[in-house]
Design a protein around this motif. Sequence first.
Motif, PDB file in Angstrom:
ATOM      1  N   HIS A   1      48.586 -15.631 -53.538  1.00 22.68           N
ATOM      2  CA  HIS A   1      49.763 -16.352 -53.049  1.00 22.68           C
ATOM      3  C   HIS A   1      50.988 -15.544 -53.439  1.00 22.68           C
ATOM      4  CE1 HIS A   1      52.033 -20.432 -52.547  1.00 22.68           C
ATOM      5  NE2 HIS A   1      52.644 -19.415 -51.930  1.00 22.68           N
ATOM      6  N   LEU A   2      51.491 -14.828 -52.452  1.00 23.45           N
ATOM      7  CA  LEU A   2      52.660 -13.974 -52.635  1.00 23.45           C
ATOM      8  C   LEU A   2      53.822 -14.522 -51.829  1.00 23.45           C
ATOM      9  CD1 LEU A   2      50.855 -10.551 -52.128  1.00 23.45           C
ATOM     10  CD2 LEU A   2      51.235 -11.771 -54.277  1.00 23.45           C
ATOM     11  N   VAL A   3      55.030 -14.259 -52.293  1.00 21.75           N
ATOM     12  CA  VAL A   3      56.251 -14.644 -51.590  1.00 21.75           C
ATOM     13  C   VAL A   3      56.972 -13.361 -51.208  1.00 21.75           C
ATOM     14  CG1 VAL A   3      58.434 -15.902 -51.734  1.00 21.75           C
ATOM     15  CG2 VAL A   3      56.414 -16.772 -52.941  1.00 21.75           C
ATOM     16  N   LEU A   4      57.321 -13.258 -49.929  1.00 26.52           N
ATOM     17  CA  LEU A   4      58.049 -12.092 -49.426  1.00 26.52           C
ATOM     18  C   LEU A   4      59.431 -12.540 -48.993  1.00 26.52           C
ATOM     19  CD1 LEU A   4      54.899 -11.606 -48.834  1.00 26.52           C
ATOM     20  CD2 LEU A   4      55.726  -9.763 -47.407  1.00 26.52           C
ATOM     21  N   VAL A   5      60.447 -11.860 -49.490  1.00 26.35           N
ATOM     22  CA  VAL A   5      61.833 -12.203 -49.162  1.00 26.35           C
ATOM     23  C   VAL A   5      62.585 -10.960 -48.704  1.00 26.35           C
ATOM     24  CG1 VAL A   5      61.858 -14.098 -50.839  1.00 26.35           C
ATOM     25  CG2 VAL A   5      62.757 -11.880 -51.508  1.00 26.35           C
ATOM     26  N   PRO A   6      63.475 -11.128 -47.740  1.00 23.23           N
ATOM     27  CA  PRO A   6      64.369 -10.012 -47.429  1.00 23.23           C
ATOM     28  C   PRO A   6      65.446  -9.923 -48.509  1.00 23.23           C
ATOM     29  CG  PRO A   6      64.950 -11.894 -46.082  1.00 23.23           C
ATOM     30  CD  PRO A   6      63.721 -12.282 -46.878  1.00 23.23           C
ATOM     31  N   ARG A   7      65.930  -8.740 -48.770  1.00 24.13           N
ATOM     32  CA  ARG A   7      67.036  -8.606 -49.732  1.00 24.13           C
ATOM     33  C   ARG A   7      68.293  -9.276 -49.184  1.00 24.13           C
ATOM     34  NH1 ARG A   7      66.013  -5.433 -54.110  1.00 24.13           N
ATOM     35  NH2 ARG A   7      64.215  -4.057 -53.961  1.00 24.13           N
ATOM     36  N   GLU A   8      68.447  -9.251 -47.868  1.00 23.52           N
ATOM     37  CA  GLU A   8      69.590  -9.910 -47.238  1.00 23.52           C
ATOM     38  C   GLU A   8      69.403 -11.421 -47.315  1.00 23.52           C
ATOM     39  OE1 GLU A   8      71.714 -10.434 -42.862  1.00 23.52           O
ATOM     40  OE2 GLU A   8      70.015  -9.069 -43.060  1.00 23.52           O
ATOM     41  N   HIS A   9      70.434 -12.130 -47.727  1.00 19.67           N
ATOM     42  CA  HIS A   9      70.347 -13.579 -47.829  1.00 19.67           C
ATOM     43  C   HIS A   9      70.714 -14.241 -46.499  1.00 19.67           C
ATOM     44  CE1 HIS A   9      70.510 -17.558 -49.671  1.00 19.67           C
ATOM     45  NE2 HIS A   9      71.494 -17.751 -48.815  1.00 19.67           N
ATOM     46  N   PHE A  10      69.788 -15.012 -45.971  1.00 20.94           N
ATOM     47  CA  PHE A  10      70.088 -15.999 -44.943  1.00 20.94           C
ATOM     48  C   PHE A  10      69.047 -17.086 -45.057  1.00 20.94           C
ATOM     49  CE2 PHE A  10      67.787 -12.597 -42.822  1.00 20.94           C
ATOM     50  CZ  PHE A  10      66.919 -13.195 -41.922  1.00 20.94           C
ATOM     51  N   ALA A  11      69.395 -18.284 -44.638  1.00 25.16           N
ATOM     52  CA  ALA A  11      68.641 -19.489 -45.003  1.00 25.16           C
ATOM     53  C   ALA A  11      67.213 -19.527 -44.479  1.00 25.16           C
ATOM     54  CB  ALA A  11      69.382 -20.743 -44.561  1.00 25.16           C
ATOM     55  N   GLY A  12      67.001 -19.119 -43.257  1.00 22.19           N
ATOM     56  CA  GLY A  12      65.660 -19.222 -42.689  1.00 22.19           C
ATOM     57  C   GLY A  12      65.619 -18.721 -41.265  1.00 22.19           C
ATOM     58  N   LEU A  13      64.504 -18.985 -40.613  1.00 26.30           N
ATOM     59  CA  LEU A  13      64.307 -18.470 -39.252  1.00 26.30           C
ATOM     60  C   LEU A  13      65.315 -19.019 -38.249  1.00 26.30           C
ATOM     61  CD1 LEU A  13      60.417 -18.415 -39.126  1.00 26.30           C
ATOM     62  CD2 LEU A  13      61.957 -16.439 -39.094  1.00 26.30           C
ATOM     63  N   ASN A  14      65.907 -20.166 -38.521  1.00 27.65           N
ATOM     64  CA  ASN A  14      66.942 -20.682 -37.615  1.00 27.65           C
ATOM     65  C   ASN A  14      68.177 -19.796 -37.589  1.00 27.65           C
ATOM     66  OD1 ASN A  14      65.526 -22.868 -36.630  1.00 27.65           O
ATOM     67  ND2 ASN A  14      66.296 -24.267 -38.191  1.00 27.65           N
ATOM     68  N   GLU A  15      68.338 -18.938 -38.576  1.00 28.70           N
ATOM     69  CA  GLU A  15      69.462 -18.003 -38.613  1.00 28.70           C
ATOM     70  C   GLU A  15      69.064 -16.603 -38.153  1.00 28.70           C
ATOM     71  OE1 GLU A  15      71.511 -18.065 -42.364  1.00 28.70           O
ATOM     72  OE2 GLU A  15      71.850 -20.211 -42.236  1.00 28.70           O
ATOM     73  N   LEU A  16      67.879 -16.476 -37.588  1.00 26.22           N
ATOM     74  CA  LEU A  16      67.429 -15.181 -37.081  1.00 26.22           C
ATOM     75  C   LEU A  16      68.278 -14.775 -35.887  1.00 26.22           C
ATOM     76  CD1 LEU A  16      65.261 -13.020 -37.530  1.00 26.22           C
ATOM     77  CD2 LEU A  16      63.841 -14.240 -35.893  1.00 26.22           C
ATOM     78  N   THR A  17      68.711 -13.534 -35.891  1.00 22.22           N
ATOM     79  CA  THR A  17      69.518 -12.976 -34.809  1.00 22.22           C
ATOM     80  C   THR A  17      68.829 -11.708 -34.322  1.00 22.22           C
ATOM     81  OG1 THR A  17      70.832 -11.708 -36.396  1.00 22.22           O
ATOM     82  CG2 THR A  17      71.675 -13.886 -35.760  1.00 22.22           C
ATOM     83  N   PRO A  18      69.190 -11.222 -33.141  1.00 26.90           N
ATOM     84  CA  PRO A  18      68.557 -10.004 -32.644  1.00 26.90           C
ATOM     85  C   PRO A  18      68.666  -8.830 -33.619  1.00 26.90           C
ATOM     86  CG  PRO A  18      69.721 -11.074 -30.865  1.00 26.90           C
ATOM     87  CD  PRO A  18      70.085 -11.818 -32.132  1.00 26.90           C
ATOM     88  N   ASP A  19      69.778  -8.709 -34.326  1.00 20.80           N
ATOM     89  CA  ASP A  19      69.912  -7.585 -35.259  1.00 20.80           C
ATOM     90  C   ASP A  19      69.051  -7.750 -36.513  1.00 20.80           C
ATOM     91  OD1 ASP A  19      71.887  -9.665 -35.810  1.00 20.80           O
ATOM     92  OD2 ASP A  19      72.671  -8.339 -37.361  1.00 20.80           O
ATOM     93  N   ARG A  20      68.533  -8.956 -36.761  1.00 21.53           N
ATOM     94  CA  ARG A  20      67.636  -9.180 -37.897  1.00 21.53           C
ATOM     95  C   ARG A  20      66.163  -9.149 -37.496  1.00 21.53           C
ATOM     96  NH1 ARG A  20      71.190 -14.180 -40.136  1.00 21.53           N
ATOM     97  NH2 ARG A  20      72.499 -13.027 -41.605  1.00 21.53           N
TER      98      ARG A  20
END
Length: 116
Positions: free
Chosen positions: A40-59
């Motif tokens: 059970h591993l957790v993977l996080v981006p170094r960039e902070h944004f709340a979740g997939l609802n904040e996904l943008t084309p540049d991300r």
Amino acid sequence: MADSNCIFCAIAEGRIPATIVHQDADVVAFKDIAPQAPVHLVLVPREHFAGLNELTPDRARLVGRIALVAKELAEAQGCAANGWRLVSNCGPDAGQTVFHLHFHVLGGRPMAGKMV
């Protein structure tokens, strides 16, 4: 950009200890402190944004990078051959409790409940 109040930002920056299993310029992966499976591993981006609802084309590239790291870690942990899950809860109704985009890699045993 990091959020000074975010536990996952603090782990990614090394301000809070964790068992880190991978880190690069974009992604940090660590063992979950309350594992729900043998792997059970957790993977996080170094960039902070709340979740997939904040996904943008540049991300979008970042999410692809996380998926690739997840695959590599599943292989390294020995659960790729028999199967593993990559899960991201999005929002409180889905069970998200830390509002920094993150994915769980779960494996090492058969998972209850089949998803189609």
